[in-house]
Design a protein around this motif. Sequence first.
Motif, PDB file in Angstrom:
ATOM      1  N   ALA A  33      -1.197  48.382   7.132  1.00  0.00           N
ATOM      2  CA  ALA A  33       0.329  49.324   6.132  1.00  0.00           C
ATOM      3  C   ALA A  33      -0.105  49.017   4.943  1.00  0.00           C
ATOM      4  O   ALA A  33       0.648  47.372   5.158  1.00  0.00           O
ATOM      5  CB  ALA A  33       1.298  50.364   6.400  1.00  0.00           C
ATOM      6  N   GLY A  34       0.205  50.039   3.982  1.00  0.00           N
ATOM      7  CA  GLY A  34       0.833  49.001   2.900  1.00  0.00           C
ATOM      8  C   GLY A  34       2.325  48.881   2.085  1.00  0.00           C
ATOM      9  O   GLY A  34       2.865  47.844   2.165  1.00  0.00           O
ATOM     10  N   ALA A  35       3.289  49.926   3.234  1.00  0.00           N
ATOM     11  CA  ALA A  35       4.162  50.137   4.205  1.00  0.00           C
ATOM     12  C   ALA A  35       5.220  49.876   2.503  1.00  0.00           C
ATOM     13  O   ALA A  35       6.013  49.039   2.629  1.00  0.00           O
ATOM     14  CB  ALA A  35       4.435  49.065   4.628  1.00  0.00           C
ATOM     15  N   ASN A  36       4.776  50.787   1.117  1.00  0.00           N
ATOM     16  CA  ASN A  36       5.562  51.087   0.278  1.00  0.00           C
ATOM     17  C   ASN A  36       6.129  52.438   0.213  1.00  0.00           C
ATOM     18  O   ASN A  36       5.104  53.759   1.083  1.00  0.00           O
ATOM     19  CB  ASN A  36       5.508  50.511  -1.186  1.00  0.00           C
ATOM     20  N   TRP A  37       7.059  52.904  -0.579  1.00  0.00           N
ATOM     21  CA  TRP A  37       6.544  54.441  -0.810  1.00  0.00           C
ATOM     22  C   TRP A  37       6.068  55.205  -1.655  1.00  0.00           C
ATOM     23  O   TRP A  37       6.123  54.436  -3.132  1.00  0.00           O
ATOM     24  CB  TRP A  37       8.318  55.079  -1.504  1.00  0.00           C
TER      25      TRP A  37
END
Length: 364
Positions: A61-65
Amino acid sequence: MSSPTTPFQPAKEVVILGAGVIGLTVAYVLSSSTRSKYNIKVVARDMPDDLDSQAFASPWAGANWSPIGGFEEKKHKREIVTFNKFWSMIPTGMVMALPSCVYYQTTDNLPDLWYKDLVRDFRVMDPSEVPSGAQGGVCFTTISVNPEVYLPWLKAELRARGVSFIRKRVQSLNEAAAFAGANGILVNATALGARSLIGVEDTNVFPIRGQVIIVDAPGVKEFVSFPLGTASVEGEATYIIPRPAPLGHVLLGGTFQEDNWDVSLDMATARGILERCTALMPQLASKETRILSHNVGLRPARRGGARLEVEWVDLSEQYSPALSPTSASIGRRVKVVHAYGFGPAGYQNSWGAAEEVVELIEKD
């Protein structure tokens, strides 16, 4: 005069199916204030330290907001909870505060975007700041985590709290209920697996293929993208996400290809990603930039949105002994809390969704 003693209440069994970010966060929240009330098991084919497994999405995942899609009240509440939780974790070093710019093909309604009060330091860009290819944009401060660090940390924290991990490919709710015992509760956080889990078989579940590149680019310090959640006709989506720990690692994306189950690497796509991201952020053309890996993952989406609800399942009606992998639980009803279908927004919904799941577990 002594007061009457409270009858001993044995810990209730809770089996969480799935060890991705949603399942792990549910286990974390559930074990935070009620350790003696629940005996928690995480049962999954893929574990948080299986960081090379393409069979689940969380490692890739990119795993940021990021701003994904439009305003939805339930999603918005989950994302506020999650953003604030991640923001509070910045001092740990696992989460970084990340300057951000998101570009749009219109200037309409930019001051009133639905997420302006969710992020920090929101402002509309001056026209002189907007690059060619866009009409307008906004800047804000968001958060970013690295799944390669964050997922193993969650597992270690859960082990320290007495949560047990069982590596098992579970094919049916009936089979899962055998782990939960007579009065146990199941949490279905199987993501794409909900499509084939016997007793759920949710055909609304579908993958969104994401291909990205991880680079070492110390000069890149901000998140830059066009709005996520949609893609071009070719399935392209352009975004650049710096990561904490190790500093300098940056995710370049990517693709947003619905109903594409292909997890193989496409080098023509990779070249396109690098070209688009370099055009958006010329610093990537520096000699310091090194490609570290090419990654492909399948985001677990669901038509109609994420499913987060309780279902009481009568196992005696759902299964026949001839077809079920196990008959140990046939003949009883089981409480199932579904938590899947978050698509590209699993991390940024995770803490809010986990709190909702715990409320559903504790509700009679």
